[in-house]
Design a protein around this motif. Structure first.
Motif, mmCIF file in Angstrom:
data_model
loop_
_atom_site.group_PDB
_atom_site.id
_atom_site.type_symbol
_atom_site.label_atom_id
_atom_site.label_comp_id
_atom_site.label_asym_id
_atom_site.label_seq_id
_atom_site.Cartn_x
_atom_site.Cartn_y
_atom_site.Cartn_z
ATOM 1 N N TYR A 1 1.931 69.086 51.684
ATOM 2 C CA TYR A 1 0.528 69.160 52.054
ATOM 3 C C TYR A 1 0.232 68.536 53.413
ATOM 4 O O TYR A 1 -0.901 68.550 53.866
ATOM 5 C CB TYR A 1 -0.322 68.449 50.996
ATOM 6 N N GLY A 2 1.240 67.956 54.054
ATOM 7 C CA GLY A 2 1.012 67.299 55.332
ATOM 8 C C GLY A 2 0.814 65.807 55.176
ATOM 9 O O GLY A 2 0.623 65.286 54.071
ATOM 10 N N LEU A 3 0.865 65.090 56.271
ATOM 11 C CA LEU A 3 0.761 63.635 56.237
ATOM 12 C C LEU A 3 -0.615 63.179 55.754
ATOM 13 O O LEU A 3 -1.634 63.796 56.046
ATOM 14 C CB LEU A 3 1.009 63.058 57.634
ATOM 15 N N GLY A 4 -0.619 62.067 55.018
ATOM 16 C CA GLY A 4 -1.864 61.426 54.626
ATOM 17 C C GLY A 4 -2.437 61.861 53.303
ATOM 18 O O GLY A 4 -3.531 61.430 52.929
ATOM 19 N N ASN A 5 -1.734 62.704 52.564
ATOM 20 C CA ASN A 5 -2.261 63.226 51.309
ATOM 21 C C ASN A 5 -1.655 62.562 50.075
ATOM 22 O O ASN A 5 -1.824 63.064 48.961
ATOM 23 C CB ASN A 5 -2.026 64.742 51.231
ATOM 24 N N VAL A 6 -0.974 61.450 50.271
ATOM 25 C CA VAL A 6 -0.306 60.807 49.144
ATOM 26 C C VAL A 6 -0.485 59.290 49.199
ATOM 27 O O VAL A 6 -0.795 58.713 50.246
ATOM 28 C CB VAL A 6 1.213 61.125 49.130
ATOM 29 N N GLY A 7 -0.282 58.676 48.052
ATOM 30 C CA GLY A 7 -0.117 57.233 47.952
ATOM 31 C C GLY A 7 -1.227 56.381 48.517
ATOM 32 O O GLY A 7 -2.415 56.722 48.473
ATOM 33 N N GLN A 8 -0.815 55.229 49.061
ATOM 34 C CA GLN A 8 -1.753 54.231 49.552
ATOM 35 C C GLN A 8 -2.631 54.762 50.678
ATOM 36 O O GLN A 8 -3.828 54.447 50.750
ATOM 37 C CB GLN A 8 -0.984 53.008 50.056
ATOM 38 N N THR A 9 -2.046 55.565 51.555
ATOM 39 C CA THR A 9 -2.805 56.075 52.696
ATOM 40 C C THR A 9 -3.959 56.954 52.232
ATOM 41 O O THR A 9 -5.092 56.825 52.714
ATOM 42 C CB THR A 9 -1.885 56.869 53.639
ATOM 43 N N ALA A 10 -3.682 57.844 51.291
ATOM 44 C CA ALA A 10 -4.737 58.702 50.759
ATOM 45 C C ALA A 10 -5.771 57.877 50.006
ATOM 46 O O ALA A 10 -6.977 58.111 50.115
ATOM 47 C CB ALA A 10 -4.137 59.767 49.850
ATOM 48 N N SER A 11 -5.298 56.889 49.255
ATOM 49 C CA SER A 11 -6.195 56.059 48.448
ATOM 50 C C SER A 11 -7.207 55.308 49.309
ATOM 51 O O SER A 11 -8.403 55.293 48.996
ATOM 52 C CB SER A 11 -5.382 55.068 47.619
ATOM 53 N N ARG A 12 -6.742 54.717 50.399
ATOM 54 C CA ARG A 12 -7.637 53.894 51.209
ATOM 55 C C ARG A 12 -8.570 54.704 52.087
ATOM 56 O O ARG A 12 -9.536 54.167 52.630
ATOM 57 C CB ARG A 12 -6.826 52.926 52.071
ATOM 58 N N THR A 13 -8.294 55.999 52.242
ATOM 59 C CA THR A 13 -9.141 56.841 53.092
ATOM 60 C C THR A 13 -9.915 57.884 52.291
ATOM 61 O O THR A 13 -10.487 58.801 52.869
ATOM 62 C CB THR A 13 -8.290 57.557 54.160
ATOM 63 N N ARG A 14 -9.884 57.740 50.950
ATOM 64 C CA ARG A 14 -10.610 58.639 50.049
ATOM 65 C C ARG A 14 -10.161 60.094 50.191
ATOM 66 O O ARG A 14 -10.959 61.029 50.062
ATOM 67 C CB ARG A 14 -12.132 58.545 50.273
ATOM 68 N N THR A 15 -8.888 60.288 50.479
ATOM 69 C CA THR A 15 -8.309 61.624 50.552
ATOM 70 C C THR A 15 -7.761 61.999 49.177
ATOM 71 O O THR A 15 -7.134 61.159 48.526
ATOM 72 C CB THR A 15 -7.164 61.665 51.581
ATOM 73 N N PRO A 16 -7.980 63.219 48.696
ATOM 74 C CA PRO A 16 -7.429 63.614 47.398
ATOM 75 C C PRO A 16 -5.924 63.367 47.344
ATOM 76 O O PRO A 16 -5.175 63.826 48.213
ATOM 77 C CB PRO A 16 -7.752 65.113 47.317
ATOM 78 N N ILE A 17 -5.487 62.626 46.334
ATOM 79 C CA ILE A 17 -4.086 62.205 46.242
ATOM 80 C C ILE A 17 -3.252 63.291 45.569
ATOM 81 O O ILE A 17 -3.518 63.671 44.427
ATOM 82 C CB ILE A 17 -3.960 60.880 45.460
ATOM 83 N N LYS A 18 -2.242 63.788 46.287
ATOM 84 C CA LYS A 18 -1.360 64.819 45.754
ATOM 85 C C LYS A 18 -0.165 64.237 45.006
ATOM 86 O O LYS A 18 0.413 64.904 44.152
ATOM 87 C CB LYS A 18 -0.859 65.713 46.895
#
Length: 475
Positions: A363-380
């Motif tokens: 899905y591309g960078l930033g869609n998983v784990g801690q990074t997605a969690s802290r930026t309110r991005t849907p976590i894959k």
């Protein structure tokens, strides 16, 4: 006030950068000690009124020092017109993985089905590339026997300090102090995390026994995390120098590991000892591994009875009852498969594997784990570094990440750096069920140490090979 803080920070950073430029190996010492204190220091600064971009700039000291160290070794290589090491499989795989991260950072999110913003992508790129930079820094350093000994003692001393402070904290400092000392706001307002533990602290600050009367405190110490504290203890114990003076500090570090109540870390320590027994061709570490497993099982049963406790707030109890209605009551059995923490790890791992299989392009960078969690991005995907890499960078990214890790492990084995082989194997095992490189201490220290102890076969590297074999004795 902000100007004064930035001037003081700039002066301190300039001194550290000058030391690293003069002697790049100094970065390793600063990473070992500085990253162990990083979270506590940043939270303290936030409480003192340092917020926003100012604190973000201060928190970037680690990336800046890594860049300075890499710039110096690169300049030296250009002057010498030769690489400081002979590239091997681990180096090429690291480079291929790094290039893939950069490519995925440039691919539009809409093309891959991701939902990360540019800021999120930048955070994810840093998360994914730090181990690459740390590894190549280590590969570029010539570390002799005396330096290895000093690094091992620095690591052990840091682990002892973190453990001692953490044990005193869980018994002497009320949990209410943690709810009101600024840590909650640091995590939520500065870093962007939305935690729902007691008083909105991170959920893993405590262990929920299912009782409405109390919960168990876990050692978080300066890392503000039981898991990150546990990872430090595991690495320190597997790199323990063979000296009598190391025994008290090692015992203290092991006690700290027990009080983190991180069962995965204890199992990783046992697994690392098995690897150490195989690499050193010595049965004694295997015996210690059996002992560690026995202690881990016994501690899981005993800790709920003797461990430090804290009490829920009224709001906590409301949240706990809602969660109990939705997913059932928490289990007090730490070894049960239905225990919430273990269950969540297993579910996240299965879901992550399923995501990689059904969306192999990533899905591309930033869609998983801690990074997605802290930026309110849907976590894959979450929890496991392996599934996170696959969900971000596709199946190819997961394969490259796994192959690189195994190549580093083989390189350490062939270099006969037996204790670092064991420590790195433990880190790779931990990455199965957690985002281990999301802990900066691991990302910077474990990968730079590993890179430093993989040695080549060129004539000028033979001395380094002999010295690396001295790692098991710690000098």
């Amino acid at each position: 006030m902000t100007a004064i803080e930035l001037v003081v920070y700039a002066l301190l950073l300039a001194v550290a950068a000058a030391a690293v430029w003069r002697r790049p190996v100094a970065a390793l010492y600063l990473f070992v000690v500085g990253l162990a204190l990083h979270n506590a220091a940043m939270a303290a600064l936030y409480t003192a009124g340092v917020h926003g971009s100012t604190l973000t700039a201060i928190a970037a000291w680690k990336e800046i020092l890594l860049a300075v160290a890499l710039a110096r070794v690169t300049l030296d290589a250009l002057r010498d017109r030769t690489l400081p090491f002979r590239p091997g499989a681990a180096d090429w795989l690291a480079l291929a993985y790094g290039v893939l991260v950069v490519v995925y950072a440039l691919v539009p999110q809409s093309t891959l089905g991701g939902g990360a913003t540019r800021h999120t992508v930048a955070l994810a790129a840093k998360h994914d590339l730090v181990p690459v930079g740390a590894f190549f820094l280590g590969r570029s350093l010539r570390i002799g026997r005396d330096e290895l000994r000093r690094l091992a003692w620095t690591l052990l001393g840091t682990a002892g300090f973190v453990a001692a402070l953490g044990i005193v904290d869980v018994y002497a400092v009320p949990i209410g102090w943690w709810r009101t000392n600024g840590v909650v706001d640091y995590f939520s307002k500065q870093l962007g995390y939305d935690y729902h533990g007691t008083g909105r602290l991170p959920e893993n600050f405590i262990y929920n026994t299912g009782s409405e009367q109390h919960f168990l405190r876990r050692l978080v110490s300066t890392f503000l995390s039981p898991l990150a504290s546990g990872y430090l203890m595991v690495v320190a114990l597997l790199l323990l120098p063979r000296r009598r003076l190391a025994i008290p500090l090692g015992a203290l570090a092991f006690a700290g590991l027990l009080f983190t109540f991180s069962r995965s870390s204890l199992l990783a320590l046992a697994g690392g000892l098995v690897v150490l027994a195989l690499a050193a061709r010595d049965v004694r570490p295997a015996g210690l591994a059996v002992l560690v497993v026995g202690i881990a099982i016994g501690w899981a049963h005993v800790f709920p009875s003797i461990g430090p406790t804290g009490h829920w707030t009224k709001h906590d109890l409301v949240v706990q009852r809602k969660q109990s209605q939705a997913s059932g009551p928490a289990s007090g059995n730490a070894l049960s498969e239905s225990e919430p923490s273990l269950h969540e790890h297993l579910v996240a791992l299965k879901d992550g594997v399923r995501t990689v299989v059904h969306h192999p392009q990533g899905y591309g960078l930033g869609n998983v784990g801690q990074t997605a969690s802290r930026t309110r991005t849907p976590i894959k995907a979450g929890e496991s570094n392996y599934t996170e890499m696959g969900a971000e960078l596709g199946l190819l990214g997961a394969v490259l990440w796994i192959a690189w890790g195994l190549a580093v492990l083989v390189g350490l084995w062939r270099s006969r750096a037996v204790r670092m082989t064991a420590a790195f194997a433990a880190v790779l095992a931990l990455a199965i069920q957690t985002d281990v490189i999301g802990d900066p201490w691991v990302a910077y220290v474990a990968w730079s140490f590993a890179g430093a102890l993989i040695v080549g076969t060129r004539p000028q590297e033979r001395l380094a090979t002999a010295e690396a074999r001295a790692v098991p004795s710690g000098g």
